[in-house]
Design an enzyme around this catalytic site. Structure first.
Site, mmCIF file in Angstrom:
data_model
loop_
_atom_site.group_PDB
_atom_site.id
_atom_site.type_symbol
_atom_site.label_atom_id
_atom_site.label_comp_id
_atom_site.label_asym_id
_atom_site.label_seq_id
_atom_site.Cartn_x
_atom_site.Cartn_y
_atom_site.Cartn_z
ATOM 1 N N HIS A 107 -48.338 -39.892 38.484
ATOM 2 C CA HIS A 107 -47.526 -40.948 39.090
ATOM 3 C C HIS A 107 -47.809 -41.179 40.570
ATOM 4 O O HIS A 107 -47.590 -42.286 41.059
ATOM 5 C CB HIS A 107 -46.040 -40.656 38.897
ATOM 6 C CG HIS A 107 -45.550 -40.971 37.515
ATOM 7 N ND1 HIS A 107 -46.025 -40.340 36.396
ATOM 8 C CD2 HIS A 107 -44.632 -41.872 37.079
ATOM 9 C CE1 HIS A 107 -45.408 -40.824 35.328
ATOM 10 N NE2 HIS A 107 -44.573 -41.754 35.710
ATOM 11 N N HIS A 131 -47.304 -50.344 34.240
ATOM 12 C CA HIS A 131 -46.980 -49.017 34.758
ATOM 13 C C HIS A 131 -47.720 -47.911 34.016
ATOM 14 O O HIS A 131 -48.356 -47.042 34.629
ATOM 15 C CB HIS A 131 -45.466 -48.784 34.660
ATOM 16 C CG HIS A 131 -45.052 -47.387 34.980
ATOM 17 N ND1 HIS A 131 -44.996 -46.900 36.264
ATOM 18 C CD2 HIS A 131 -44.683 -46.357 34.167
ATOM 19 C CE1 HIS A 131 -44.606 -45.634 36.247
ATOM 20 N NE2 HIS A 131 -44.421 -45.278 34.988
ATOM 21 N N ARG A 191 -38.502 -30.582 37.011
ATOM 22 C CA ARG A 191 -38.552 -31.977 36.574
ATOM 23 C C ARG A 191 -39.670 -32.758 37.267
ATOM 24 O O ARG A 191 -40.152 -33.761 36.744
ATOM 25 C CB ARG A 191 -37.199 -32.650 36.813
ATOM 26 C CG ARG A 191 -37.132 -34.079 36.295
ATOM 27 C CD ARG A 191 -35.701 -34.565 36.237
ATOM 28 N NE ARG A 191 -35.627 -35.974 35.902
ATOM 29 C CZ ARG A 191 -34.513 -36.606 35.552
ATOM 30 N NH1 ARG A 191 -33.382 -35.939 35.483
ATOM 31 N NH2 ARG A 191 -34.506 -37.880 35.270
ATOM 32 N N LYS A 235 -39.576 -34.520 27.282
ATOM 33 C CA LYS A 235 -38.895 -34.897 28.519
ATOM 34 C C LYS A 235 -37.473 -34.369 28.545
ATOM 35 O O LYS A 235 -37.017 -33.855 29.572
ATOM 36 C CB LYS A 235 -38.889 -36.416 28.694
ATOM 37 C CG LYS A 235 -38.142 -36.827 29.957
ATOM 38 C CD LYS A 235 -38.397 -38.240 30.396
ATOM 39 C CE LYS A 235 -37.712 -38.503 31.728
ATOM 40 N NZ LYS A 235 -37.966 -39.855 32.254
ATOM 41 N N ARG A 248 -17.472 -46.998 41.060
ATOM 42 C CA ARG A 248 -17.915 -45.614 41.277
ATOM 43 C C ARG A 248 -18.367 -44.929 39.987
ATOM 44 O O ARG A 248 -18.414 -43.702 39.911
ATOM 45 C CB ARG A 248 -16.830 -44.781 41.969
ATOM 46 C CG ARG A 248 -16.478 -45.270 43.378
ATOM 47 C CD ARG A 248 -15.641 -44.242 44.122
ATOM 48 N NE ARG A 248 -15.386 -44.652 45.482
ATOM 49 C CZ ARG A 248 -14.300 -45.327 45.868
ATOM 50 N NH1 ARG A 248 -13.377 -45.656 44.983
ATOM 51 N NH2 ARG A 248 -14.140 -45.671 47.134
ATOM 52 N N GLU A 259 -47.678 -42.841 28.975
ATOM 53 C CA GLU A 259 -46.651 -41.821 29.182
ATOM 54 C C GLU A 259 -46.638 -40.811 28.036
ATOM 55 O O GLU A 259 -46.332 -39.634 28.239
ATOM 56 C CB GLU A 259 -45.271 -42.477 29.320
ATOM 57 C CG GLU A 259 -45.070 -43.235 30.625
ATOM 58 C CD GLU A 259 -44.803 -42.334 31.822
ATOM 59 O OE1 GLU A 259 -44.757 -41.096 31.659
ATOM 60 O OE2 GLU A 259 -44.658 -42.881 32.933
ATOM 61 N N GLU A 270 -33.915 -33.164 39.531
ATOM 62 C CA GLU A 270 -35.270 -33.049 40.081
ATOM 63 C C GLU A 270 -35.329 -32.179 41.330
ATOM 64 O O GLU A 270 -35.838 -32.562 42.373
ATOM 65 C CB GLU A 270 -35.859 -34.432 40.363
ATOM 66 C CG GLU A 270 -37.379 -34.409 40.477
ATOM 67 C CD GLU A 270 -38.008 -35.785 40.554
ATOM 68 O OE1 GLU A 270 -38.762 -36.023 41.502
ATOM 69 O OE2 GLU A 270 -37.742 -36.610 39.664
ATOM 70 N N HIS A 300 -48.618 -44.738 40.919
ATOM 71 C CA HIS A 300 -47.682 -45.641 41.589
ATOM 72 C C HIS A 300 -48.360 -46.384 42.739
ATOM 73 O O HIS A 300 -48.077 -47.565 42.981
ATOM 74 C CB HIS A 300 -46.484 -44.862 42.132
ATOM 75 C CG HIS A 300 -45.368 -44.703 41.149
ATOM 76 N ND1 HIS A 300 -44.289 -43.865 41.369
ATOM 77 C CD2 HIS A 300 -45.144 -45.278 39.945
ATOM 78 C CE1 HIS A 300 -43.462 -43.928 40.340
ATOM 79 N NE2 HIS A 300 -43.962 -44.771 39.466
ATOM 80 N N LYS A 308 -32.169 -41.280 35.396
ATOM 81 C CA LYS A 308 -32.656 -41.912 36.610
ATOM 82 C C LYS A 308 -32.427 -43.416 36.517
ATOM 83 O O LYS A 308 -32.762 -44.041 35.518
ATOM 84 C CB LYS A 308 -34.149 -41.646 36.797
ATOM 85 C CG LYS A 308 -34.488 -40.310 37.411
ATOM 86 C CD LYS A 308 -35.981 -40.255 37.713
ATOM 87 C CE LYS A 308 -36.372 -38.991 38.416
ATOM 88 N NZ LYS A 308 -37.828 -38.966 38.718
ATOM 89 N N ASN A 345 -43.830 -36.138 36.878
ATOM 90 C CA ASN A 345 -44.531 -37.086 37.755
ATOM 91 C C ASN A 345 -46.049 -36.955 37.664
ATOM 92 O O ASN A 345 -46.764 -37.561 38.473
ATOM 93 C CB ASN A 345 -44.078 -36.892 39.205
ATOM 94 C CG ASN A 345 -42.629 -37.291 39.406
ATOM 95 O OD1 ASN A 345 -42.157 -38.245 38.817
ATOM 96 N ND2 ASN A 345 -41.919 -36.536 40.239
#
Length: 351
Positions: free
Chosen positions: A236, A252, A229, A215, A109, A173, A225, A240, A131, A233
């Site tokens: 993206h 990417h 936030r 960032k 956990r 990025e 997010e 993506h 993330k 993206n």
């Protein structure tokens, strides 16, 4: 979450002490590329902090970013008796950081994780903000969790062994960050483009730190997010979709670069982004060896893929547009027609 910007691993012990890391065991998690290069150096730096230092390698490659690989690390942690007080040390690019972070979030956990990114893309983006995740049924990071690292340690000397395509991917990025939130930084990047491309150590260190701080500031204001936030993206949604359409054969950051150009095209078509700003985005891509188009893509298929994006909200895409370099915003009203025109604008076959 503290960020450290260094040119070697010698500051790791001090960073652990500063963050009150007191554990018996640490598992250095890398992949079959990063561990042979940096595993022993990192282990040496950590041996004065932990009684036992273990190493584990995922098989390198996005295609191994799945739950089967995660199970292998769970097994290694269990076999070596890791408990909740112990630490995972993620040593690698974005794939390693995402998977090691996901394991840290879910093993018992949740246990502590330290991120030590070794690629430009990971140093300026994926290692910051907590993330974590794995790909599932072909969708990037569809299964994951938010799990903040205790700290992020960036040794920018690891970029010296980075293949040119991967360095360019990271620059996708970097430019995205400047476009969404810092016009002065965009000026700095273009003024220092030759030193950046030559990988001058001090220039790279400054670039990584400045990008990471953009960032970090956004993440601290919106850690899970729920609002701001989402600005990260930028590029993206379409990026993506192209990445998935290409079956992850296109890096990417290169896909993000193309997606950012598409977002600029949609912004310009709305009349909110001046033409000279649109052209500046395209020119910045060219300066750093980034694509402005993607070849051999099917526009309708790309549009369909965007509908499966995890950034959908109440059936609508939270698309990021911008009205000038340095100022992006969230738009919930981008239509399919606008998306399709944006995709068409970056289809290399049409050009």
């Amino acid at each position: 979450m503290k960020l450290y910007f260094k040119n070697d691993f010698t500051g790791l012990a001090a960073a652990c002490a500063e963050n009150n890391i007191r554990a018996k065991r640490v598992m250095i998690v890398g992949d079959t590329n990063t561990l042979p290069l940096y595993g022993e150096s990192a282990a040496g730096a950590l041996s004065g902090v932990f009684e036992e230092v273990f190493q584990f390698a995922f098989t390198a490659g996005e295609e191994h970013k799945n739950l089967a690989s995660i199970e292998e690390l769970y097994t290694a942690l269990l076999q070596n008796h890791f408990d909740r007080k112990d630490v995972i040390f993620a040593l690698g690019g974005g794939v390693v950081g995402d998977m090691a972070g996901f394991v840290a979030a879910t093993y018992l956990r949740g246990i502590k994780v330290i991120q030590c990114p070794t690629t430009l893309l990971a140093q300026v983006d994926s290692s910051i903000g907590g993330k974590t995740g794995v790909d599932y049924m072909g969708y990037k990071n569809m299964v994951g969790a938010f799990h903040m690292p205790v700290f992020v340690y960036m040794n920018t000397r690891t970029l010296e062994t980075l293949p040119e395509e991967q360095f360019a991917s990271g620059m996708g990025e970097v430019l995205k960050s400047a476009i969404l939130g810092d016009a002065d930084f965009m000026d700095w990047l273009l003024q220092n483009s030759e030193a950046i491309k030559a990988k001058d150590p001090e220039t790279i260190l400054s670039m990584v730190e400045r990008t990471a701080m953009i960032k970090e500031a956004i993440v601290l204001r919106d850690p899970t997010e729920q609002g701001e936030r989402a600005l990260l993206n930028l590029g993206h949604t379409i990026g993506h979709a192209i990445e998935k359409y290409k079956d992850f054969t296109m890096a990417h950051g290169l896909c993000v670069a193309v997606g950012t150009v598409a977002a600029a095209a949609i912004s310009a078509a709305r009349g909110i982004l001046p033409e000279e700003e649109f052209m500046r985005v395209r020119e910045a891509n060219r300066v750093f060896g980034l694509p402005t188009q993607a070849d051999e893509i099917d526009e309708e298929t790309i549009l369909t893929i965007t509908k499966s994006d995890k950034k959908m909200a109440a059936g609508r895409i939270r698309f990021i547009l911008f009205d000038r370099i340095g100022h992006a915003f969230i738009a919930d009203d981008v239509t399919d027609e606008e998306l399709l025109e944006g995709i068409k604008s970056v289809n290399g076959v049409r050009a």
